[in-house]
Design a protein around this motif. Sequence first.
Motif, PDB file in Angstrom:
ATOM      1  N   UNK A 116       0.836  -1.207   0.000  1.00  5.11           N
ATOM      2  CA  UNK A 116       0.000   0.000   0.000  1.00  5.11           C
ATOM      3  C   UNK A 116       0.869   1.255   0.000  1.00  5.11           C
ATOM      4  N   UNK A 117       1.880   1.275   0.867  1.00  7.26           N
ATOM      5  CA  UNK A 117       2.789   2.408   0.909  1.00  7.26           C
ATOM      6  C   UNK A 117       3.588   2.543  -0.369  1.00  7.26           C
ATOM      7  N   UNK A 118       3.998   1.403  -0.929  1.00  2.00           N
ATOM      8  CA  UNK A 118       4.741   1.406  -2.186  1.00  2.00           C
ATOM      9  C   UNK A 118       3.920   2.035  -3.292  1.00  2.00           C
ATOM     10  N   UNK A 119       2.676   1.608  -3.422  1.00  2.68           N
ATOM     11  CA  UNK A 119       1.800   2.131  -4.472  1.00  2.68           C
ATOM     12  C   UNK A 119       1.566   3.625  -4.290  1.00  2.68           C
ATOM     13  N   UNK A 120       1.411   4.067  -3.032  1.00  2.00           N
ATOM     14  CA  UNK A 120       1.194   5.492  -2.762  1.00  2.00           C
ATOM     15  C   UNK A 120       2.389   6.324  -3.218  1.00  2.00           C
ATOM     16  N   UNK A 121       3.606   5.799  -2.993  1.00  2.00           N
ATOM     17  CA  UNK A 121       4.803   6.536  -3.405  1.00  2.00           C
ATOM     18  C   UNK A 121       4.928   6.612  -4.929  1.00  2.00           C
ATOM     19  N   UNK A 122       4.552   5.537  -5.617  1.00  2.00           N
ATOM     20  CA  UNK A 122       4.605   5.569  -7.079  1.00  2.00           C
ATOM     21  C   UNK A 122       3.582   6.564  -7.634  1.00  2.00           C
ATOM     22  N   UNK A 123       2.409   6.606  -7.010  1.00  2.00           N
ATOM     23  CA  UNK A 123       1.396   7.577  -7.445  1.00  2.00           C
ATOM     24  C   UNK A 123       1.896   9.001  -7.241  1.00  2.00           C
ATOM     25  N   UNK A 124       2.566   9.231  -6.120  1.00  2.00           N
ATOM     26  CA  UNK A 124       3.131  10.557  -5.857  1.00  2.00           C
ATOM     27  C   UNK A 124       4.234  10.874  -6.873  1.00  2.00           C
ATOM     28  N   UNK A 125       5.019   9.851  -7.222  1.00  2.00           N
ATOM     29  CA  UNK A 125       6.094  10.035  -8.197  1.00  2.00           C
ATOM     30  C   UNK A 125       5.551  10.563  -9.513  1.00  2.00           C
ATOM     31  N   UNK A 126       4.517   9.915 -10.046  1.00  2.00           N
ATOM     32  CA  UNK A 126       3.999  10.318 -11.358  1.00  2.00           C
ATOM     33  C   UNK A 126       3.171  11.589 -11.281  1.00  2.00           C
ATOM     34  N   UNK A 127       2.696  11.947 -10.071  1.00  2.00           N
ATOM     35  CA  UNK A 127       2.018  13.235  -9.938  1.00  2.00           C
ATOM     36  C   UNK A 127       3.019  14.379 -10.041  1.00  2.00           C
ATOM     37  N   UNK A 128       4.275  14.098  -9.661  1.00  2.00           N
ATOM     38  CA  UNK A 128       5.346  15.089  -9.770  1.00  2.00           C
ATOM     39  C   UNK A 128       5.921  15.112 -11.183  1.00  2.00           C
ATOM     40  N   UNK A 129       6.185  13.933 -11.716  1.00  2.00           N
ATOM     41  CA  UNK A 129       6.787  13.790 -13.047  1.00  2.00           C
ATOM     42  C   UNK A 129       5.979  12.765 -13.828  1.00  2.00           C
ATOM     43  N   UNK A 130       5.109  13.259 -14.698  1.00  2.00           N
ATOM     44  CA  UNK A 130       4.225  12.379 -15.461  1.00  2.00           C
ATOM     45  C   UNK A 130       4.928  11.492 -16.453  1.00  2.00           C
TER      46      UNK A 130
END
Length: 688
Positions: free
Chosen positions: A500-514
């Motif tokens: 769950x935490x892993x997925x949240x970080x990846x979502x944050x990653x692509x919100x910063x850099x699409x």
Amino acid sequence: KTHYCTMKRQLHLAALACAALAIETTLAAELTADDDDYQSRIHQAKLDLWLRGEFAYDYASEADASTIAANLEMQVATASFRHGPIREVRQRLYGSSCRGESCLEDLLGIRGGGGGVEYVTRLEEQLADLGTKFGQPFMDAIEKNKAEHTADCERSCELFYCAKDDGNNSDEWESRTTSFQSYSFGAVPPEDFSQEFQFPLDLIKVTQGDPLFSAEESAQVIKQAESEGVDKNEYKSGKYKLGGDWLVNLPETREWFNRALEHKLFPILHHLFPEIIRSTSVLRAHSVSLLKYNSTHPRTDIHIDNGILAMTLAMSPQSDYVGGGTFYEHMGADHVLPMDVGHGTFRPGSVRHGGHRVTAGSRRYILGAFLLLEDHVEHVRRLKNRGAELRTSGDLTGAVNHFEWALALNPRCTTCLKDWAEILLSQKNFVEAEKKIRNALELLEGQDSDALFTLGLILSEQGKDEESIAVYKKSVELNGEDAELCYNLGIKLGEQGDTKGELAMYKKTVSIDGNFGGAYINMGTILASSGDLASAEVMFLKAIQCSEEVRTKGMFNLSLLLQQKANNLATSGNLEEAKAAIIEASKLLDDAKPLIDARIALGGSNSEDAMYASQFKPMRVQCHRVLGQVMAGMGDMVSCEQEFRIASEKFPDIPGIWAALSRVLEIQGKMDEAQVCKAKFEALQNSM
């Protein structure tokens, strides 16, 4: 809980009462105190605030000394200690007993800063001592610094205004309507000339009151720059693309800037930093750009500027955009310094700062300038920059030498320590790398997201996963807009089983850099593993739109997903959609293969490329097998036979293909051909 809150309120009221009494006593004493007394009190009050982790020193710079002293002492009396690394480090080093000149001397000895021996004498003595220690290579590097500095200053005067050193310059800055708010530079003084700057390092200066340039004048400057094409250009700055251009390419705009240098900006800098600027005649505008931020070019990395001094001028009204603004990492990413159109910030260049993301609006222009001092060679910065260049070129020994020399000149050069740690990390010398990076973080009071990121990598390489995750999380708290940081934290959380935490970080990653394709691939893998093939397919499709290196990996992963999808559809009886899915899976592999082969042939590949390339054959064989089976299920034995014949031609060394083709031929009554295929199958089986 109620008792705690009541006690807290009573303590606060008591502090205010004490402060009021202190001010009354102070006002009485002021009748006989002289200006030296006031200046000493002002300096001590600033230092007390600095020890408490305060960033702003709220006083009117034009006010008389007695008023400034009283105001600052009121701030000290009512200020609480900040929580977190600033309070911990400063209080541990200096404690509440830090008072008077002896404490200040200890402080300066540990942190750098402070006056003393005249600059030129001290520098020449230091260079001579280090020349004896390091030998001719060091002295050659110093001479190169001087030559480069002279050339840069001469180049500056060809393009930008330079005052003559003839005593006829107007060095004085006078304004009754514009003042300056001072903010703390942080824990470590500027990398060069650190001994010239006094603690508490209130060196970030932001204009207050009337702007330096009216909204109308600023708009006219932007209109002129846009007529010169500033809004049509873009370039890469760190991880981000910015709009804008250098003023060397905007001659009409540069004329306006040169007038501003002569009549406003150079006199302001001389007024603000007299400890290092003896006259406006020594100032040199070195690198000057007009930058445009909008929702597609939203922000900058956290960085330092390439000059002893730097200034930023806001050229657009805040009503033209949403978000934006400059923040300083030691203050926190949410502490944006307000600056409307026509206002400016002036500071030493080596403080870590960044531009907040612009979330809406198409016109936010900022003019940024790095400055040199003709009579001050920045030996630390130049040695550090040359070391970074040598590192990029692969000369790690030369790079380390330059970092060591820079640190000998200034042991608090934190960027030198960080760069050296990264070299040690690349050499897998994790113990020494950790020492260097922890040294930098100690000096910076833990307030450096890049250093924390590097420490996270070092700890991860040593198998210290829990420590690594904790450090990454601290880094995210400081700079949650770093896509690479969020991505790495996601990987570490995944290794610990925190999906769950892993997925949240990846979502944050692509919100910063699409365009961060690795995050899309990892999200797709997680979703596919959970059975959500539809969402996983979307992620892999997005990865395919990213860089070529990631695109091929996305194609392989999407092909694998489509194979699974085809199997599921065939099992449920939906053969037409199963056929479409497996044909698309086959095409993805066929398109990806030449791309990854070309990259491997050119030598630009990595171990992941080799791994994906090795998977092509088994995955492509599986596609042939599934498509053949789907065709058989649809009753189209001719197409089924054709598919397995193609597979046997491409991969004649795979026994299973010949077995499948033999069976298809038997079903159609082609017994002789079936026997030939069966014989090939048995021969391959026996040879294994």
